[in-house]
Design an enzyme around this catalytic site. Structure first.
Site, mmCIF file in Angstrom:
data_model
loop_
_atom_site.group_PDB
_atom_site.id
_atom_site.type_symbol
_atom_site.label_atom_id
_atom_site.label_comp_id
_atom_site.label_asym_id
_atom_site.label_seq_id
_atom_site.Cartn_x
_atom_site.Cartn_y
_atom_site.Cartn_z
ATOM 1 N N ARG A 1 -10.196 4.274 3.669
ATOM 2 C CA ARG A 1 -10.622 4.698 5.001
ATOM 3 C C ARG A 1 -11.496 5.940 4.875
ATOM 4 O O ARG A 1 -11.492 6.631 3.856
ATOM 5 C CB ARG A 1 -9.415 4.934 5.904
ATOM 6 C CG ARG A 1 -8.866 3.616 6.429
ATOM 7 C CD ARG A 1 -7.605 3.791 7.226
ATOM 8 N NE ARG A 1 -6.433 3.925 6.379
ATOM 9 C CZ ARG A 1 -5.199 3.988 6.832
ATOM 10 N NH1 ARG A 1 -4.966 3.928 8.121
ATOM 11 N NH2 ARG A 1 -4.167 4.092 6.001
ATOM 12 N N GLY B 1 13.098 -10.743 16.448
ATOM 13 C CA GLY B 1 14.338 -11.535 16.371
ATOM 14 C C GLY B 1 15.520 -10.641 16.045
ATOM 15 O O GLY B 1 16.603 -10.764 16.632
ATOM 16 N N THR C 1 0.824 -1.209 0.000
ATOM 17 C CA THR C 1 0.000 0.000 0.000
ATOM 18 C C THR C 1 0.861 1.264 0.000
ATOM 19 O O THR C 1 0.359 2.350 -0.241
ATOM 20 C CB THR C 1 -0.938 0.046 1.230
ATOM 21 O OG1 THR C 1 -0.148 -0.216 2.399
ATOM 22 C CG2 THR C 1 -2.059 -0.956 1.120
ATOM 23 N N TYR D 1 -6.672 -8.752 10.559
ATOM 24 C CA TYR D 1 -5.985 -7.547 11.054
ATOM 25 C C TYR D 1 -6.015 -7.513 12.580
ATOM 26 O O TYR D 1 -4.975 -7.416 13.229
ATOM 27 C CB TYR D 1 -6.673 -6.316 10.475
ATOM 28 C CG TYR D 1 -6.010 -4.996 10.816
ATOM 29 C CD1 TYR D 1 -4.816 -4.615 10.213
ATOM 30 C CD2 TYR D 1 -6.592 -4.122 11.735
ATOM 31 C CE1 TYR D 1 -4.223 -3.387 10.512
ATOM 32 C CE2 TYR D 1 -5.999 -2.895 12.035
ATOM 33 C CZ TYR D 1 -4.818 -2.539 11.424
ATOM 34 O OH TYR D 1 -4.237 -1.322 11.713
#
Ligand code: NAD
Ligand code: UDP
Length: 324
Positions: A188, A104, A39, A147
């Site tokens: 959105r 990590g 995105t 999500y």
């Protein structure tokens, strides 16, 4: 003047990430922006490309990454329901494998790491406003779960790496944030309404428009993230970051129409599944721990965001950027 650091920003070519990269470079740090451009967009960071302290690494965080850094801001993850539901398996992988890989890395190089978590961990909340000690009401098997549960699992991993490996973590729960550089096709609500208003097209209000959100302007949010990273090691969060002033979507639609001077009408559309009915952050912890609270009123932030989208419209990019 603080020491210049090597800082990794995952999702750095996205909406929030690009502002964060800019801010960190302004402070004199060296910034590596990691992004797979799902995105995000090079255009968002094009103004930074000449800066010798800035580099872009095209990389998917679901795969391990080996770099030497002092701090990591982990923002990689599509944030708009339209985009995170496009490939839900990849969304969960991005949150979960991405968190494992970045944690990590933080463990190996002893870096501090901040997670861009979300108000979605509260789901469709039963308490209002939401405090950090509320565990949330999330559907584990719905279309938003990739999500919401991905972000919840990422939080779990952050706290396990902290307990088990003493990795220095910061978990920020970000509430709806908006501003320039949102994609016209982001999906959105704020970018949708502005793009529709500028084209005098109907404003698509989902449901009755009585559901609420609390909108934070991007500059305020970035200030909160940077402050959180600078806290002492015992400040892990989670900390809510958002603007506590709450609006219904109908109020937002009318405000956008007013500020753009648009001839748009309102078109009511079906409410998406599991759409939270209300959302407002309790920011008491952020005020206390970060001495932070948002400064930008919705009206002022919307005006700046509208100016940005007007610029795209006048250069013919309102649809072109969406199609990139
Ligand atoms: P965005 O979609 O503009 O940015 C996300 C960035 O992550 C994009 O550049 C995208 O290309 C990149 N990305 C996605 N998957 C990736 C992968 N597997 N590997 C590498 N890069 C990948 O969204 P945003 O609004 O800037 O959100 C940034 C972060 O903040 C996200 O983690 C989001 O969940 C969180 N957040 C944002 C909001 C908000 O209102 N903006 C609210 C809550 C949480
Ligand atoms: N929404 C809307 N019209 C739109 C896009 C969104 O009414 O064109 C509503 C949506 O149903 C939700 C609110 O606006 O109630 C915020 O949606 P968004 O996707 O911006 O964020 P989130 O639901 O993740 O908070």
């Amino acid at each position: 003047m603080q020491r210049a650091k090597q800082i990794l920003v995952t999702g750095g070519a996205g909406f929030l990430g690009s502002f964060l990269c800019e801010r960190l470079l302004d402070e004199g740090h060296a910034v590596a922006c990691v992004d797979n451009f799902f995105t995000g967009n090079r255009r968002n960071v094009s103004q930074l490309l000449d800066n010798r302290s800035f580099e872009i690494i095209r990389h998917d965080v679901t795969f391990p990454l080996y770099v030497e850094v002092d701090e990591i801001y982990n923002l990689a993850c599509p944030a708009s329901p339209v985009h995170y539901q496009f490939d839900p398996v990849q969304t969960t992988k991005t949150s979960v494998h991405g968190a494992i890989n970045m944690l990590g890395l933080a463990k190996r190089v002893r870096a501090k790491i901040l997670q861009a978590s979300t108000s979605e961990v509260y789901g469709d909340p039963e308490i209002h406003p939401q405090t950090e000690d509320y565990w949330g009401k999330v559907n584990p098997i719905g279309p938003r779960s990739c999500y919401d549960e991905g972000k919840r699992c990422a939080e779990t991993l952050f706290f396990d790496y902290w307990r088990q490996h003493r990795v220095r973590i910061k978990v920020a729960r970000i509430f709806n944030t908006y501003g320039p550089r949102m994609r016209p096709d982001d999906g959105r609500v704020i970018s949708n309404f502005i793009v529709q208003a500028l084209q005098n097209e109907p404003i698509t209000v989902y449901g009755t428009g009585q559901q609420t959100r609390s909108f934070c302007y991007v500059d305020d949010l970035i200030e909160g993230l940077v402050r959180m990273m600078q806290t002492a090691d015992d400040v892990t969060g989670p900390i809510n970051l958002g603007n506590p002033v709450e609006f219904t979507m109908l109020e937002l639609a009318n405000l956008v129409i007013e500020l753009t001077g648009s001839r748009s009408t309102i078109r009511f559309m079906p409410l998406p599944i599991d759409d939270p009915k209300q959302r407002q952050p309790d920011i008491g912890t952020a005020v206390r721990e970060l001495n932070w609270k948002p400064k930008t009123a919705l009206r002022d932030g919307l005006a700046k965001t509208i100016t940005y989208f007007e610029g795209l419209a006048s250069s013919g990019h309102l649809r072109a950027v969406a199609a990139e």
